[in-house]
Design an enzyme around this catalytic site. Structure first.
Site, mmCIF file in Angstrom:
data_model
loop_
_atom_site.group_PDB
_atom_site.id
_atom_site.type_symbol
_atom_site.label_atom_id
_atom_site.label_comp_id
_atom_site.label_asym_id
_atom_site.label_seq_id
_atom_site.Cartn_x
_atom_site.Cartn_y
_atom_site.Cartn_z
ATOM 1 N N THR A 166 -89.957 -25.497 -109.416
ATOM 2 C CA THR A 166 -90.191 -24.981 -108.058
ATOM 3 C C THR A 166 -90.799 -23.572 -108.121
ATOM 4 O O THR A 166 -91.813 -23.284 -107.482
ATOM 5 C CB THR A 166 -88.859 -24.944 -107.270
ATOM 6 O OG1 THR A 166 -88.274 -26.235 -107.315
ATOM 7 C CG2 THR A 166 -89.075 -24.541 -105.831
ATOM 8 N N VAL A 167 -90.173 -22.679 -108.883
ATOM 9 C CA VAL A 167 -90.640 -21.288 -108.929
ATOM 10 C C VAL A 167 -91.844 -21.141 -109.869
ATOM 11 O O VAL A 167 -92.840 -20.502 -109.521
ATOM 12 C CB VAL A 167 -89.485 -20.344 -109.355
ATOM 13 C CG1 VAL A 167 -89.975 -18.897 -109.432
ATOM 14 C CG2 VAL A 167 -88.311 -20.449 -108.374
ATOM 15 N N LYS B 166 -80.516 -15.181 -112.124
ATOM 16 C CA LYS B 166 -79.413 -14.265 -111.800
ATOM 17 C C LYS B 166 -78.211 -14.454 -112.713
ATOM 18 O O LYS B 166 -77.528 -13.498 -113.060
ATOM 19 C CB LYS B 166 -79.029 -14.388 -110.323
ATOM 20 C CG LYS B 166 -78.296 -15.604 -109.878
ATOM 21 C CD LYS B 166 -79.050 -16.864 -109.533
ATOM 22 C CE LYS B 166 -80.363 -16.754 -108.856
ATOM 23 N NZ LYS B 166 -80.800 -18.019 -108.212
ATOM 24 N N GLU C 179 -86.385 -8.660 -110.361
ATOM 25 C CA GLU C 179 -86.363 -8.608 -108.889
ATOM 26 C C GLU C 179 -86.081 -9.973 -108.263
ATOM 27 O O GLU C 179 -85.325 -10.084 -107.297
ATOM 28 C CB GLU C 179 -87.719 -8.082 -108.387
ATOM 29 C CG GLU C 179 -87.805 -7.896 -106.904
ATOM 30 C CD GLU C 179 -86.881 -6.791 -106.387
ATOM 31 O OE1 GLU C 179 -85.862 -7.130 -105.772
ATOM 32 O OE2 GLU C 179 -87.168 -5.612 -106.617
ATOM 33 N N VAL D 203 -82.447 -11.722 -107.325
ATOM 34 C CA VAL D 203 -81.598 -11.420 -106.159
ATOM 35 C C VAL D 203 -82.433 -11.496 -104.885
ATOM 36 O O VAL D 203 -83.415 -10.770 -104.729
ATOM 37 C CB VAL D 203 -80.973 -10.011 -106.270
ATOM 38 C CG1 VAL D 203 -80.098 -9.726 -105.053
ATOM 39 C CG2 VAL D 203 -80.174 -9.869 -107.543
ATOM 40 N N ILE E 52 -87.074 -10.562 -101.041
ATOM 41 C CA ILE E 52 -86.684 -9.217 -100.577
ATOM 42 C C ILE E 52 -86.686 -8.248 -101.772
ATOM 43 O O ILE E 52 -85.965 -8.481 -102.739
ATOM 44 C CB ILE E 52 -85.273 -9.229 -99.944
ATOM 45 C CG1 ILE E 52 -85.176 -10.298 -98.851
ATOM 46 C CG2 ILE E 52 -84.913 -7.858 -99.406
ATOM 47 C CD1 ILE E 52 -83.768 -10.463 -98.290
ATOM 48 N N GLU F 175 -79.820 -24.498 -106.403
ATOM 49 C CA GLU F 175 -79.896 -24.442 -107.856
ATOM 50 C C GLU F 175 -79.935 -25.863 -108.418
ATOM 51 O O GLU F 175 -79.571 -26.828 -107.719
ATOM 52 C CB GLU F 175 -78.667 -23.716 -108.420
ATOM 53 C CG GLU F 175 -78.594 -22.251 -108.039
ATOM 54 C CD GLU F 175 -79.826 -21.471 -108.482
ATOM 55 O OE1 GLU F 175 -80.136 -21.445 -109.668
ATOM 56 O OE2 GLU F 175 -80.491 -20.891 -107.608
ATOM 57 N N LYS G 200 -75.415 -12.527 -107.937
ATOM 58 C CA LYS G 200 -76.321 -11.580 -107.262
ATOM 59 C C LYS G 200 -75.579 -10.300 -106.883
ATOM 60 O O LYS G 200 -76.119 -9.194 -107.015
ATOM 61 C CB LYS G 200 -76.933 -12.241 -106.038
ATOM 62 C CG LYS G 200 -77.898 -13.367 -106.412
ATOM 63 C CD LYS G 200 -78.230 -14.220 -105.212
ATOM 64 C CE LYS G 200 -79.212 -15.322 -105.567
ATOM 65 N NZ LYS G 200 -79.346 -16.334 -104.517
ATOM 66 N N GLY H 176 -86.537 -20.382 -102.172
ATOM 67 C CA GLY H 176 -87.804 -21.102 -101.991
ATOM 68 C C GLY H 176 -88.783 -20.727 -103.086
ATOM 69 O O GLY H 176 -88.753 -19.600 -103.604
HETATM 70 P P1 NAP Z 1 -86.450 -25.982 -111.405
HETATM 71 O O1 NAP Z 1 -87.327 -26.439 -110.293
HETATM 72 O O2 NAP Z 1 -85.327 -26.845 -111.848
HETATM 73 O O3 NAP Z 1 -87.415 -25.665 -112.649
HETATM 74 C C1 NAP Z 1 -86.929 -25.374 -113.927
HETATM 75 C C2 NAP Z 1 -88.085 -25.457 -114.908
HETATM 76 O O4 NAP Z 1 -87.617 -25.049 -116.205
HETATM 77 C C3 NAP Z 1 -88.655 -26.862 -115.061
HETATM 78 O O5 NAP Z 1 -90.051 -26.814 -115.219
HETATM 79 C C4 NAP Z 1 -88.006 -27.367 -116.354
HETATM 80 O O6 NAP Z 1 -88.835 -28.275 -117.080
HETATM 81 C C5 NAP Z 1 -87.891 -26.089 -117.154
HETATM 82 N N1 NAP Z 1 -86.744 -26.133 -118.068
HETATM 83 C C6 NAP Z 1 -85.435 -26.145 -117.730
HETATM 84 N N2 NAP Z 1 -84.692 -26.200 -118.849
HETATM 85 C C7 NAP Z 1 -85.546 -26.229 -119.884
HETATM 86 C C8 NAP Z 1 -85.383 -26.297 -121.300
HETATM 87 N N3 NAP Z 1 -84.183 -26.343 -121.861
HETATM 88 N N4 NAP Z 1 -86.504 -26.291 -122.073
HETATM 89 C C9 NAP Z 1 -87.735 -26.253 -121.509
HETATM 90 N N5 NAP Z 1 -87.948 -26.179 -120.185
HETATM 91 C C10 NAP Z 1 -86.869 -26.178 -119.385
HETATM 92 O O7 NAP Z 1 -85.783 -24.572 -111.065
HETATM 93 P P2 NAP Z 1 -86.340 -23.457 -110.036
HETATM 94 O O8 NAP Z 1 -85.809 -23.737 -108.684
HETATM 95 O O9 NAP Z 1 -87.770 -23.250 -110.266
HETATM 96 O O10 NAP Z 1 -85.481 -22.169 -110.546
HETATM 97 C C11 NAP Z 1 -85.865 -21.505 -111.726
HETATM 98 C C12 NAP Z 1 -85.098 -20.181 -111.812
HETATM 99 O O11 NAP Z 1 -85.390 -19.395 -110.659
HETATM 100 C C13 NAP Z 1 -83.571 -20.322 -111.831
HETATM 101 O O12 NAP Z 1 -83.032 -19.288 -112.644
HETATM 102 C C14 NAP Z 1 -83.169 -20.071 -110.380
HETATM 103 O O13 NAP Z 1 -81.859 -19.559 -110.241
HETATM 104 C C15 NAP Z 1 -84.180 -19.025 -110.009
HETATM 105 N N6 NAP Z 1 -84.421 -18.911 -108.582
HETATM 106 C C16 NAP Z 1 -84.760 -20.018 -107.860
HETATM 107 C C17 NAP Z 1 -85.010 -19.893 -106.499
HETATM 108 C C18 NAP Z 1 -85.353 -21.085 -105.647
HETATM 109 O O14 NAP Z 1 -85.366 -20.938 -104.407
HETATM 110 N N7 NAP Z 1 -85.671 -22.235 -106.209
HETATM 111 C C19 NAP Z 1 -84.908 -18.646 -105.892
HETATM 112 C C20 NAP Z 1 -84.589 -17.520 -106.674
HETATM 113 C C21 NAP Z 1 -84.341 -17.679 -108.015
HETATM 114 P P3 NAP Z 1 -89.193 -29.741 -116.473
HETATM 115 O O15 NAP Z 1 -90.007 -29.452 -115.250
HETATM 116 O O16 NAP Z 1 -89.980 -30.425 -117.526
HETATM 117 O O17 NAP Z 1 -87.889 -30.371 -116.163
HETATM 118 N N1 HSE Z 2 -80.122 -21.228 -104.950
HETATM 119 C C1 HSE Z 2 -80.415 -19.894 -104.551
HETATM 120 C C2 HSE Z 2 -80.100 -19.725 -103.068
HETATM 121 C C3 HSE Z 2 -81.863 -19.584 -104.818
HETATM 122 O O1 HSE Z 2 -79.923 -20.727 -102.379
HETATM 123 O O2 HSE Z 2 -80.035 -18.594 -102.599
HETATM 124 C C4 HSE Z 2 -82.191 -18.138 -104.692
HETATM 125 O O3 HSE Z 2 -81.598 -17.384 -105.707
#
Ligand code: NAP
Ligand code: HSE
Length: 433
Positions: free
Chosen positions: A15-16, A107, A131, A134, A138, A191, A206, A303
């Protein structure tokens, strides 16, 4: 000025990660104008390189071998957007030791392992920025570290989890908890394991990071008491509305008398309080300090594209501040004791199910008074076989309220276990460090 080509890598392309690639390619000209650098994703580590992606990477970018990132000397900067502790921790340490600056949205990694990561970045003389870890879009870390560096912030209050705020907002509108959670997952807010969101663990991580930066002392996930929204039922939301309040998952970090307290729990927030109006996947952080009085930052807290904007901002800060002496571990410069449990004062909301007959209310009031807990407001709802009492107390120590509830639970006329939620209604700057 000649443009500098900066090959960058991503750990994760979900997603990110996909949104970071999209923002970097769609805004390459803007970034170049601002920094003189052209950031280009040349590698992205994933588990499955054949999976369909939200934004198509350039051919050959996806890899399942971390060595392709670590051992490529042309890669100048890496964003960790894979999540989890391992292998993310090992990869980030390897990259820092290889002299590559790292940006992370993780986080849990920062809240649990900053004691290893900050020194590793310092030792290597490279930046580790976080950044996006958290409140997604923002820029609260930047505000705390840079804009408010001399503001003696002593209280941070916030809604810092988008998923739970989205669920609570949808429940207020009449949706079910389960329906709202699956919609949050579909929209990419939650998550990989949504238990982290609903249990309060995500918000607690956070708050640990915010407290560390705000108070200049290391606060880890283990230092934050947390409770999630799993016990919140529609009845809580209806009663809150009748009391002129909203149920929110609130994080609080307080520096008082040289001690730190950090916690996350559902709370009743007065409708007139700015946090009550924060809806959906939005987050808000209220910072209180001696010279700033109070500042509130509000915006999208989850998001893909929202979080990616913070990741890209950190990347831009790194290429734009290269060689300027930005320190990695300046957030931690003292050790504070933890405020003993039960000492933090707050008004509380209590829900107590009782027999509906003469004298019961007096017994409940006596138990509260015996512990010095004073009642500010009270409403009663009829229930099959009894009544539910909804009490809002004046400010009282959590320990005293808990002890009074313990006594009330032992009354023969009490049904089940009473519940307690903190009430957020004041806007004062009560504590000073
Ligand atoms: P996600 O959609 O599950 O994406 C995770 C990515 O990491 C995928 O591409 C996955 O590969 C890869 N990955 C995971 N474990 C791996 C491993 N062991 N070896 C190689 N690749 C691996 O997660 P996300 O929502 O993007 O979140 C990513 C980070 O951003 C997390 O720390 C989350 O807390 C943080 N975050 C997310 C948001 C949000 O709104 N989504 C907001 C703030 C912070 P595959 O695609 O091949 O499975
Ligand atoms: N899963 C987290 C939330 C993503 O819903 O706030 C942002 O860190």
């Amino acid at each position: 000025m000649a443009s500098v080509d900066v090959p960058v890598a991503l750990l994760g392309y979900g997603t990110v990660g996909a949104a970071v690639d999209r923002l970097l390619s769609e805004n390459a000209d803007d970034i170049e104008r601002a920094t003189g650098h052209r950031l280009r994703v040349v590698r992205a580590l994933v588990r499955d390189a054949r999976k369909e992606r939200g934004f198509a990477p350039a051919p050959g970018v996806l890899t399942t071998d971390f060595a392709d990132v670590r051992d490529d000397p042309s890669i100048a900067l890496v964003a960790e957007v894979m999540g989890g502790i391992e292998p993310a921790r090992g990869h980030v340490l390897d990259l820092l030791r290889a002299g590559k600056p790292v940006v992370t949205a993780n986080k849990q990694l920062i809240a649990q392992r900053s004691d290893e990561l900050f020194p590793a970045a310092s030792a290597a003389g490279v930046q580790l920025r976080f950044e996006a870890s958290v409140c997604a879009a923002i820029p609260v870390i930047k505000v705390l570290r840079e804009a408010l560096v001399v503001s003696s912030v002593h209280r941070v209050l916030g809604i810092v989890n988008g998923t739970t705020n989205y669920i609570l907002t949808r429940m207020e509108a009449g949706d079910t908890y389960e329906g709202a959670l699956s919609e949050a997952q579909r929209l990419g807010f939650a998550e990989a394991d949504p238990t982290e969101d609903v249990s309060g663990a995500d918000a607690a991580a956070k708050m640990a990071i915010l407290a560390t930066i705000a108070f200049g002392s290391r606060v880890t996930l283990a230092d934050v008491d947390f409770e999630g929204i799993e016990r919140i039922v529609p009845g809580h939301i209806v009663a809150a509305r009748e009391l002129g309040m909203a149920v929110k998952l609130v994080g609080q970090a307080t520096l008082a008398g040289g001690a730190v307290d950090a916690r996350v729990a559902p709370a009743l927030v007065d409708r007139h309080h700015p946090l009550a109006g924060v809806e959906g996947a939005f987050n808000a952080v209220m910072l209180q300090g001696d010279s700033i009085r109070e500042i509130m930052l509000e915006g999208p807290g989850a998001g893909g594209i929202e979080t990616a904007s913070a990741v890209v901002a950190d990347m831009v800060s790194i290429v734009g501040t290269q060689g300027t002496g930005f320190l990695q571990n300046d957030a931690v410069w003292r050790t504070l004791r933890k405020l003993p449990p039960g000492e933090l004062e707050s008004p509380y909301y209590l829900r107590i199910e009782v027999d509906d007959r003469a004298g019961v209310l007096a017994h409940v009031a006596e138990r509260l008074a015996a512990h010095g807990v004073s009642v500010a407001r009270l409403i009663q709802h009829g229930l099959a076989g009894g009544a539910s009492l909804h009490v809002v107390t004046h400010e009282a120590p959590a320990g005293a309220v808990e002890a009074a509830l313990g006594d009330i639970a032992l009354l023969p006329e009490t049904h089940g276990t009473p519940t307690r939620l903190a009430v957020i209604s004041d806007r004062g700057v009560a504590a000073a460090g």
